[in-house]
Structure formats: structure tokens, C-alpha cells
Scaffold this motif. Structure first.
Motif, PDB file in Angstrom:
ATOM      1  N   ALA A   1       0.758  -1.176   0.108  1.00 26.75           N
ATOM      2  CA  ALA A   1       0.163   0.165   0.180  1.00 26.75           C
ATOM      3  C   ALA A   1       0.852   1.116  -0.028  1.00 26.75           C
ATOM      4  CB  ALA A   1      -0.656   0.000   1.248  1.00 26.75           C
ATOM      5  N   GLU A   2       2.066   1.156   0.596  1.00 32.63           N
ATOM      6  CA  GLU A   2       2.854   2.438   0.680  1.00 32.63           C
ATOM      7  C   GLU A   2       3.406   2.514  -0.471  1.00 32.63           C
ATOM      8  OE1 GLU A   2       3.219  -0.452   2.880  1.00 32.63           O
ATOM      9  OE2 GLU A   2       2.319   0.690   4.486  1.00 32.63           O
ATOM     10  N   ALA A   3       3.927   1.627  -1.145  1.00 36.11           N
ATOM     11  CA  ALA A   3       4.484   1.766  -2.777  1.00 36.11           C
ATOM     12  C   ALA A   3       3.489   2.148  -3.641  1.00 36.11           C
ATOM     13  CB  ALA A   3       4.837   0.248  -3.286  1.00 36.11           C
ATOM     14  N   GLU A   4       2.264   1.714  -3.451  1.00 37.89           N
ATOM     15  CA  GLU A   4       1.297   2.162  -4.448  1.00 37.89           C
ATOM     16  C   GLU A   4       0.931   3.793  -3.949  1.00 37.89           C
ATOM     17  OE1 GLU A   4      -1.832  -1.609  -4.918  1.00 37.89           O
ATOM     18  OE2 GLU A   4      -2.163  -0.016  -3.214  1.00 37.89           O
ATOM     19  N   ASN A   5       0.914   4.057  -2.802  1.00 38.90           N
ATOM     20  CA  ASN A   5       0.497   5.391  -2.518  1.00 38.90           C
ATOM     21  C   ASN A   5       1.842   6.498  -3.017  1.00 38.90           C
ATOM     22  OD1 ASN A   5      -1.720   4.886  -1.209  1.00 38.90           O
ATOM     23  ND2 ASN A   5      -0.810   4.846   0.785  1.00 38.90           N
ATOM     24  N   GLU A   6       3.001   5.913  -2.764  1.00 37.58           N
ATOM     25  CA  GLU A   6       4.207   6.778  -3.490  1.00 37.58           C
ATOM     26  C   GLU A   6       4.007   6.776  -4.928  1.00 37.58           C
ATOM     27  OE1 GLU A   6       7.879   8.818  -3.172  1.00 37.58           O
ATOM     28  OE2 GLU A   6       6.146   8.591  -1.804  1.00 37.58           O
ATOM     29  N   PHE A   7       3.748   5.675  -5.532  1.00 38.73           N
ATOM     30  CA  PHE A   7       3.759   5.693  -7.250  1.00 38.73           C
ATOM     31  C   PHE A   7       2.639   6.745  -7.351  1.00 38.73           C
ATOM     32  CE2 PHE A   7       1.809   4.515 -11.019  1.00 38.73           C
ATOM     33  CZ  PHE A   7       3.175   4.132 -11.930  1.00 38.73           C
ATOM     34  N   ILE A   8       1.404   6.758  -6.677  1.00 39.87           N
ATOM     35  CA  ILE A   8       0.519   7.801  -7.148  1.00 39.87           C
ATOM     36  C   ILE A   8       0.716   9.063  -6.832  1.00 39.87           C
ATOM     37  CG2 ILE A   8      -1.977   8.647  -6.473  1.00 39.87           C
ATOM     38  CD1 ILE A   8      -2.732   5.625  -5.943  1.00 39.87           C
ATOM     39  N   ARG A   9       1.613   9.384  -5.887  1.00 43.13           N
ATOM     40  CA  ARG A   9       2.070  10.787  -5.432  1.00 43.13           C
ATOM     41  C   ARG A   9       3.045  11.093  -6.563  1.00 43.13           C
ATOM     42  NH1 ARG A   9       6.190  13.216  -3.506  1.00 43.13           N
ATOM     43  NH2 ARG A   9       7.624  11.392  -2.945  1.00 43.13           N
ATOM     44  N   LEU A  10       3.773  10.402  -7.024  1.00 42.38           N
ATOM     45  CA  LEU A  10       4.897  10.784  -8.278  1.00 42.38           C
ATOM     46  C   LEU A  10       4.236  10.832  -9.491  1.00 42.38           C
ATOM     47  CD1 LEU A  10       7.918   8.330  -6.950  1.00 42.38           C
ATOM     48  CD2 LEU A  10       7.626  11.081  -6.751  1.00 42.38           C
ATOM     49  N   HIS A  11       3.204  10.004  -9.893  1.00 42.72           N
ATOM     50  CA  HIS A  11       2.819   9.540 -11.098  1.00 42.72           C
ATOM     51  C   HIS A  11       1.403   9.855 -11.327  1.00 42.72           C
ATOM     52  CE1 HIS A  11       6.764   8.003 -12.208  1.00 42.72           C
ATOM     53  NE2 HIS A  11       6.700   7.211 -10.854  1.00 42.72           N
ATOM     54  N   GLY A  12       0.650   9.924 -10.194  1.00 43.24           N
ATOM     55  CA  GLY A  12      -0.838  10.378 -10.727  1.00 43.24           C
ATOM     56  C   GLY A  12      -1.789   9.140 -10.785  1.00 43.24           C
ATOM     57  N   PHE A  13      -2.915   9.113 -10.663  1.00 48.36           N
ATOM     58  CA  PHE A  13      -3.796   8.102 -10.764  1.00 48.36           C
ATOM     59  C   PHE A  13      -4.021   7.678 -12.163  1.00 48.36           C
ATOM     60  CE2 PHE A  13      -5.345   8.973  -6.535  1.00 48.36           C
ATOM     61  CZ  PHE A  13      -5.751   7.774  -6.185  1.00 48.36           C
ATOM     62  N   SER A  14      -3.809   8.237 -13.142  1.00 45.66           N
ATOM     63  CA  SER A  14      -4.009   7.932 -14.576  1.00 45.66           C
ATOM     64  C   SER A  14      -3.019   6.932 -15.082  1.00 45.66           C
ATOM     65  CB  SER A  14      -3.835   9.102 -15.475  1.00 45.66           C
ATOM     66  OG  SER A  14      -2.573   9.891 -15.370  1.00 45.66           O
ATOM     67  N   GLU A  15      -1.526   6.989 -14.360  1.00 42.57           N
ATOM     68  CA  GLU A  15      -0.472   6.090 -14.597  1.00 42.57           C
ATOM     69  C   GLU A  15      -0.852   4.806 -13.558  1.00 42.57           C
ATOM     70  OE1 GLU A  15       2.318   5.894 -16.487  1.00 42.57           O
ATOM     71  OE2 GLU A  15       0.910   7.645 -17.411  1.00 42.57           O
ATOM     72  N   TYR A  16      -1.468   5.055 -12.586  1.00 38.62           N
ATOM     73  CA  TYR A  16      -1.723   4.001 -11.520  1.00 38.62           C
ATOM     74  C   TYR A  16      -2.652   3.254 -12.276  1.00 38.62           C
ATOM     75  CZ  TYR A  16      -3.544   1.675  -7.227  1.00 38.62           C
ATOM     76  OH  TYR A  16      -3.854   0.802  -6.624  1.00 38.62           O
ATOM     77  N   ALA A  17      -3.663   3.593 -12.752  1.00 37.68           N
ATOM     78  CA  ALA A  17      -4.524   2.888 -13.484  1.00 37.68           C
ATOM     79  C   ALA A  17      -4.235   1.931 -14.457  1.00 37.68           C
ATOM     80  CB  ALA A  17      -5.813   3.711 -14.310  1.00 37.68           C
ATOM     81  N   LYS A  18      -2.935   2.432 -15.397  1.00 36.98           N
ATOM     82  CA  LYS A  18      -2.504   1.485 -16.422  1.00 36.98           C
ATOM     83  C   LYS A  18      -2.079   0.054 -15.736  1.00 36.98           C
ATOM     84  CE  LYS A  18      -0.579   5.135 -19.161  1.00 36.98           C
ATOM     85  NZ  LYS A  18       0.529   5.732 -19.754  1.00 36.98           N
ATOM     86  N   TRP A  19      -1.903   0.062 -14.689  1.00 34.05           N
ATOM     87  CA  TRP A  19      -1.390  -1.421 -13.794  1.00 34.05           C
ATOM     88  C   TRP A  19      -2.451  -2.122 -13.245  1.00 34.05           C
ATOM     89  CZ3 TRP A  19       3.567  -2.912 -14.621  1.00 34.05           C
ATOM     90  CH2 TRP A  19       4.376  -1.773 -15.001  1.00 34.05           C
ATOM     91  N   HIS A  20      -3.900  -2.076 -13.728  1.00 36.03           N
ATOM     92  CA  HIS A  20      -4.850  -2.574 -13.264  1.00 36.03           C
ATOM     93  C   HIS A  20      -5.814  -3.086 -14.398  1.00 36.03           C
ATOM     94  CE1 HIS A  20      -3.464  -0.555  -9.647  1.00 36.03           C
ATOM     95  NE2 HIS A  20      -3.760  -1.586  -9.079  1.00 36.03           N
ATOM     96  N   LEU A  21      -6.141  -4.225 -14.770  1.00 35.44           N
ATOM     97  CA  LEU A  21      -6.749  -4.794 -15.581  1.00 35.44           C
ATOM     98  C   LEU A  21      -8.393  -4.302 -15.492  1.00 35.44           C
ATOM     99  CD1 LEU A  21      -5.237  -8.253 -16.452  1.00 35.44           C
ATOM    100  CD2 LEU A  21      -5.104  -6.078 -17.782  1.00 35.44           C
ATOM    101  N   GLY A  22      -8.788  -3.973 -14.389  1.00 31.46           N
ATOM    102  CA  GLY A  22     -10.267  -3.802 -13.998  1.00 31.46           C
ATOM    103  C   GLY A  22     -10.485  -2.241 -13.661  1.00 31.46           C
ATOM    104  N   ILE A  23     -11.579  -1.725 -14.004  1.00 27.31           N
ATOM    105  CA  ILE A  23     -12.219  -0.398 -13.593  1.00 27.31           C
ATOM    106  C   ILE A  23     -13.474  -0.634 -12.889  1.00 27.31           C
ATOM    107  CG2 ILE A  23     -12.806   1.859 -14.071  1.00 27.31           C
ATOM    108  CD1 ILE A  23     -10.755   1.914 -16.107  1.00 27.31           C
ATOM    109  N   ASP A  24     -13.606  -0.514 -11.529  1.00 21.06           N
ATOM    110  CA  ASP A  24     -14.999  -0.357 -11.053  1.00 21.06           C
ATOM    111  C   ASP A  24     -15.741   0.840 -11.157  1.00 21.06           C
ATOM    112  OD1 ASP A  24     -17.133  -1.079  -9.314  1.00 21.06           O
ATOM    113  OD2 ASP A  24     -16.139  -2.005  -7.941  1.00 21.06           O
ATOM    114  N   ASP A  25     -16.672   1.143 -11.926  1.00 15.94           N
ATOM    115  CA  ASP A  25     -17.425   2.576 -11.930  1.00 15.94           C
ATOM    116  C   ASP A  25     -18.109   2.871 -10.742  1.00 15.94           C
ATOM    117  OD1 ASP A  25     -16.409   2.858 -14.859  1.00 15.94           O
ATOM    118  OD2 ASP A  25     -18.120   1.860 -15.689  1.00 15.94           O
TER     119      ASP A  25
END
Length: 156
Positions: free
Chosen positions: A71-95
Motif C-alpha cells: 500500500a505504501e508503494a502504491e501511495n508513493e507511485f500515485i504521489r509521483l505519477h498520479g492516478f492515470s498512471e496507476y490505472a495502467k497497472w490494473h486490468l479492471g475498473i470499477d465504475d
């Protein structure tokens, strides 16, 4: 006597209606959940691109617990790159969830550097369990691509 039988018939009919209404409401909720989670086509394309470029860890089944970002690595990735980049690493989107929340993105497959075979296998398995067939099929395609890439590297 006839009135009593009509009363029983009416009661049985009412009970049957109540049962079917409750059952259809539950099925409707399950269907709503299934429809809410969709394939993240951009992430699927990004994963295919990464595999073609050789950004793959061809690890074994069950290794995802160790390789999945914390969770910490995810948070750091989001902080540095944003949610649009974070989304690229997930095959599903929950609307059902907002775009700038971690809950929106399901079925991770990598560590923000490489596609992990164990992550793809975990995504495929979980998607199948929850009947997200589009995501399950996408993960199966990624798994096949990893297998082909692994064979190509072995021949070198």
C-alpha cells in the motif's frame, strides 16, 4: 372448506411472489456488481506493450503475495505519477468508485516496472471467480504472451 383452501392458495402465491422478488433483487445486485467492473482496455494494451518490450518477470504461481506492491508503494507511485498512471497497472475498473480513488482500480498485474506472470495469473483466477469474463480473457491473453516471450528468450 372452500374458503380455507383459497386462503392457503393465496398465502402460497404471496409467499412465492415474495421469494422470487427477493431472489431477483439479489441476482440484480450481483449483476450490478458484475457490470460495474469492466476491462481497463488502456491497461490491457499497456501490459501487452510492456511484454513485447521485455518488461516481464516470468515468476511462478503464488509469488504475487511477495511481488505485489505494498500500500505504501502504491501511495508513493500515485504521489509521483498520479492516478492515470496507476490505472495502467490494473486490468479492471470499477465504475462505482471515483476516478481518483484506489478502490476504483482492480486486478493489478505488475509492480510499476514489470508485468509479473504471478500477477497475471492471480488476476485471471480472481476475475474468473467473480465472473468478470472480459478481464479473465484479457489476463489469459497476457499469460499466453508471457509464455511466448519466455520461449523466445530461451531460444537466444
Amino acid at each position: 372448506m372452500r374458503i380455507k383452501h383459497q386462503g392457503i392458495g393465496t398465502a402460497l402465491f404471496a409467499a412465492a411472489c415474495a421469494f422470487f422478488c427477493a431472489t431477483s433483487a439479489m441476482v440484480g445486485n450481483d449483476q450490478e456488481k458484475i457490470n460495474a467492473v469492466k476491462l481497463n482496455v488502456a491497461a490491457f494494451e499497456y501490459a501487452k506493450k510492456l511484454i513485447k518490450q521485455g518488461h516481464v518477470v516470468a515468476d511462478g504461481r503464488g509469488a504475487w503475495d511477495e511481488h505485489q506492491p505494498s500500500a505504501e508503494a502504491e501511495n508513493e507511485f500515485i504521489r509521483l505519477h498520479g492516478f492515470s498512471e496507476y490505472a495502467k497497472w490494473h486490468l479492471g475498473i470499477d465504475d462505482r468508485y471515483a476516478e481518483n480513488t484506489k478502490r476504483r482500480y482492480k486486478f493489478p498485474y505488475g509492480d510499476f516496472k514489470n508485468v509479473h506472470r504471478c500477477g497475471v495469473l492471480a488476476a485471471q483466477s480472481r476475475a474468473g471467480q467473480y465472473k468478470y469474463y472480459e478481464i479473465e480473457n484479457a489476463a489469459a491473453q497476457l499469460k499466453a504472451m508471457i509464455g511466448i516471450a519466455r520461449q523466445a528468450y530461451a531460444k537466444r
